[in-house]
Design a protein around this motif. Structure first.
Motif, PDB file in Angstrom:
ATOM      1  N   ASP A 229      17.178 -29.158 -46.932  1.00 56.49           N
ATOM      2  CA  ASP A 229      16.590 -27.830 -47.075  1.00 56.49           C
ATOM      3  C   ASP A 229      15.697 -27.571 -45.860  1.00 56.49           C
ATOM      4  O   ASP A 229      15.330 -28.506 -45.140  1.00 56.49           O
ATOM      5  CB  ASP A 229      15.746 -27.749 -48.352  1.00 56.49           C
ATOM      6  CG  ASP A 229      16.611 -27.552 -49.608  1.00 56.49           C
ATOM      7  OD1 ASP A 229      17.848 -27.559 -49.482  1.00 56.49           O
ATOM      8  OD2 ASP A 229      16.020 -27.389 -50.697  1.00 56.49           O
ATOM      9  N   HIS A 231      12.624 -26.887 -45.616  1.00 57.41           N
ATOM     10  CA  HIS A 231      11.186 -27.149 -45.793  1.00 57.41           C
ATOM     11  C   HIS A 231      11.020 -28.616 -46.182  1.00 57.41           C
ATOM     12  O   HIS A 231      10.544 -28.929 -47.274  1.00 57.41           O
ATOM     13  CB  HIS A 231      10.604 -26.213 -46.863  1.00 57.41           C
ATOM     14  CG  HIS A 231      11.604 -25.898 -47.946  1.00 57.41           C
ATOM     15  ND1 HIS A 231      12.303 -24.718 -47.976  1.00 57.41           N
ATOM     16  CD2 HIS A 231      12.065 -26.636 -48.971  1.00 57.41           C
ATOM     17  CE1 HIS A 231      13.137 -24.743 -48.989  1.00 57.41           C
ATOM     18  NE2 HIS A 231      13.014 -25.903 -49.619  1.00 57.41           N
ATOM     19  N   HIS A 363       9.989 -32.878 -49.564  1.00 53.57           N
ATOM     20  CA  HIS A 363      10.516 -31.526 -49.801  1.00 53.57           C
ATOM     21  C   HIS A 363       9.437 -30.710 -50.491  1.00 53.57           C
ATOM     22  O   HIS A 363       8.732 -31.223 -51.362  1.00 53.57           O
ATOM     23  CB  HIS A 363      11.765 -31.632 -50.699  1.00 53.57           C
ATOM     24  CG  HIS A 363      12.265 -30.316 -51.224  1.00 53.57           C
ATOM     25  ND1 HIS A 363      12.026 -29.869 -52.510  1.00 53.57           N
ATOM     26  CD2 HIS A 363      13.015 -29.350 -50.634  1.00 53.57           C
ATOM     27  CE1 HIS A 363      12.605 -28.675 -52.681  1.00 53.57           C
ATOM     28  NE2 HIS A 363      13.216 -28.347 -51.560  1.00 53.57           N
ATOM     29  N   ILE A 364       9.297 -29.449 -50.092  1.00 54.80           N
ATOM     30  CA  ILE A 364       8.359 -28.569 -50.800  1.00 54.80           C
ATOM     31  C   ILE A 364       9.112 -27.969 -51.989  1.00 54.80           C
ATOM     32  O   ILE A 364      10.051 -27.188 -51.793  1.00 54.80           O
ATOM     33  CB  ILE A 364       7.858 -27.410 -49.906  1.00 54.80           C
ATOM     34  CG1 ILE A 364       7.313 -27.938 -48.572  1.00 54.80           C
ATOM     35  CG2 ILE A 364       6.808 -26.583 -50.631  1.00 54.80           C
ATOM     36  CD1 ILE A 364       6.882 -26.834 -47.593  1.00 54.80           C
TER      37      ILE A 364
END
Ligand code: UD2
Ligand code: MN
Length: 579
Positions: A229, A231, A363-364
């Motif tokens: 992803d 972020h 990961h956020i």
């Protein structure tokens, strides 16, 4: 009086000596300012200018020839993965930022693009020697309306923490973002700072993350494709264990362990390891503890271990293998379902899905999406339609359990799935029953191998036992509500062979001496055992009390009461009984 410029020259002439002195003083002052480190703009100040072209480019140019890791940003906020706090001024209108981005962009913007993070691996991982001739990797990062600092931090983390000989390229797929800085400024920045190591592809139309990942992977040239992803922060040594396992087993799809980056303060925290991926019958992903059988099969605690499903965002696959087994379903829209689809598919078609403890990526996790979730075909419910496609292709009869949760979808259009069914035929894939038996025997099947299941009706009223819309994410009360004739998953209960009265993942227990809730199932817990007597009562074993309901009206909680023969509020009938 001399006038105009003449006055000026006259003045200069008269004051020449004084003027020279002033010049010298100014010169010395400038030298002092330039040489004094405190007065220079800090790395952080420079990084906060956007688009950030004022960086010390020489230091951070990371193209193939001059590949170096930038110096750590000493004294910058967020170093070593620390959380960041905002000043009162920076917090102004923060709520608006959070409502739009679903994470604290202001905090992210304060942190260096190449901050340091703690090495969250098990200490044993640090001494593993990986083979030298590992396959090469293309890292594909798709993004829609993601922001400058998290995206570039993802890129820097990959460039800085991957051995350069193993990293073929980073491919950024822009899925028609509406954010200006992610257009030409991003192109220029990447060109200047990363040369051909980072390629940006612009999706011709909004693809949605599923097709965007296919698009990126099709354009990749490395042996292995790794999806992330936009972020994330890849941690030390994250890539080697993924590539080493794929070298060993071409058909293994691998997930790094996902660490957490706090969405409020960007703190990087290791999550340890101890999870596999599961799913709800509503076809959402969930985390489950690693089963004992899996732990016992591991030679070492840092070995990759099998997982029934994956969260979806972070994975590595041999690129050709990924497409041999069908890539992603091009008819799935925007978000959701592709992670379970790929999980079921790889297992059923002869490969495996494994979690890799030594590979760690942060990961956020955001509570919402900064982009439109409406698909063309799935309209407001892309996850629902995508999941119909996967259920129709891969789940055989077990799709009934999905439709039980999503009755409103029965008969709805899910498009053409013939191409996807053809993959299953071509690869001679196993059945979903095989998957459940062999890959995920822990998964509870509500209507198999049980004594009774379905609605539990009080035969004297039109009331059924009901969990009132609560699910396993919180505590689940047991109450009664008008029977929905099979239209509600809230009224679907099973009586198991080991005497538990349960739903998907929660079993009935007594909360205090009388009220009943559903909570985590535990076969060893005697508090969870029940008998369904011939006369219709449901008797709680340890207390010998009967399941009863006082008022016999909607939302009334059920209770345990002394058993009384012929008491109408103690009679219950399951919709189905095993033969
Ligand atoms: C999780 C996965 C995500 C995906 C999704 C189900 C993790 C950590 N993330 O959701 O990768 O499997 O479940 O589909 O497991 N994006 C696009 N186009 C779109 C929408 C999103 O390019 O139309 C990008 C987005 O900018 C992001 C990525 O796709 O980089 C994943 O989206 P997300 O982060 O909103 O998904 P997440 O983490 O909730
Ligand atoms: Mn995400």
């Amino acid at each position: 009086m001399p006038s105009g410029s003449r006055y000026f020259y006259w003045f200069l002439y008269r004051r020449r000596n004084r003027f020279t002195t002033i010049l010298i003083v100014v010169f010395l002052l400038l030298c002092f300012i330039y040489l004094n480190p405190n007065s220079k703009p800090s790395d952080q100040d420079k990084q906060n200018q956007r688009p950030r072209r004022n960086l010390n480019e020489r230091k951070i140019r990371i193209n193939r020839e001059t590949y170096t890791t930038p110096e750590p940003c000493h004294g910058c906020p967020g170093e070593n993965g620390a959380g960041v706090s905002l000043t009162a001024n920076e917090s102004k209108d923060l709520q608006q930022v959070l409502a739009k981005e679903f994470f604290n962009l202001r905090a992210s913007d304060k942190i260096s693009l190449w901050r340091s993070i703690p090495d969250s691996r098990d200490s044993e991982c640090r001494s593993v020697q990986y083979p030298k001739d590992l396959p090469s990797a293309s890292v594909v990062i798709v993004f829609k309306n993601e922001r400058w600092s998290p995206v570039l931090r993802t890129v820097y983390s990959v460039l800085n923490r991957s051995p350069k000989e193993l990293l073929k390229e980073v491919i950024l797929v822009d899925d028609q973002s509406d954010i200006e800085e992610m257009g030409a400024p991003l192109d220029e920045y990447c060109e200047e700072h990363f040369g051909d190591l980072v390629r940006i592809l612009r999706a011709p139309t909004r693809l949605g993350l599923i097709k965007a990942k296919n698009y990126g992977a099709k354009n990749a040239t490395g042996d292995v494709v790794v999806f992330l992803d936009a972020h994330c922060e890849a941690n030390t040594g994250w890539l080697e264990p993924l590539l080493a396992r794929i070298k060993e087993k071409r058909s293994a799809i691998l997930c790094p362990s996902i660490d957490m980056i706090g969405e409020r303060n960007m703190q990087y925290s290791g999550t340890g390891f101890g999870s596999i991926g599961g799913f709800w019958w509503s076809l959402h992903f969930n985390w489950k503890p690693i089963p004992k059988r899996t732990l016992e099969a591991q030679k070492s605690r840092i070995d990759p271990y099998p997982s029934p499903t994956m969260a979806g965002g972070l994975l590595a696959s041999h690129r050709e293998y990924f497409f041999e087994i069908g890539g992603y379903d091009e008819e799935m829209e925007v978000w959701g379902g592709e992670n379970l689809e790929l999980s079921f598919r790889v297992w059923m078609c002869g490969g495996s899905l494994e979690f890799v403890p030594c590979s760690r990526v942060g990961h956020i996790f955001r509570p919402g999406h900064p982009y439109n979730m409406t698909g063309v075909k799935g309209k407001g419910d892309v996850h629902g339609r995508n999941s119909m496609r996967l259920a129709e292709v891969w789940m055989d009869d077990y799709k009934r359990l999905y439709y039980m949760h999503r009755r409103e979808l029965i008969g709805k259009d899910f498009g053409d799935v013939e191409d996807r069914r053809a993959i299953r035929k071509r690869l001679k894939c196993h059945s979903f029953k095989w998957y459940l038996d062999n890959v995920f025997p822990e998964k509870f099947i509500l209507d198999e191998n049980v004594l009774a299941y379905g609605e539990v009706r009080n035969p004297y009223t039109s009331l059924c036992l009901d969990t009132l819309g609560k699910d396993e994410k919180g505590s689940i009360p047991l109450a009664v509500y008008s029977c929905q004739n099979g239209a509600s998953a809230n009224q679907y209960l099973s009586l198991t062979k080991n005497h538990q009265l349960r739903r998907e993942d929660a079993c009935s227990v007594t909360l205090d001496s009388s009220s009943i809730v559903l909570s985590g199932c535990d076969f060893g817990n005697q508090q969870q055992t029940w008998t369904h007597e011939k006369n219709g009562t449901l008797v709680h074993h340890p207390s010998k009390l009967c399941l009863d309901v006082e008022g016999l009206s909607n939302n009334d909680q059920v209770k345990l009461k002394p058993c009384e023969a012929d008491k109408q509020s103690q009679k219950w009938l399951f919709e189905h009984y095993a033969a």
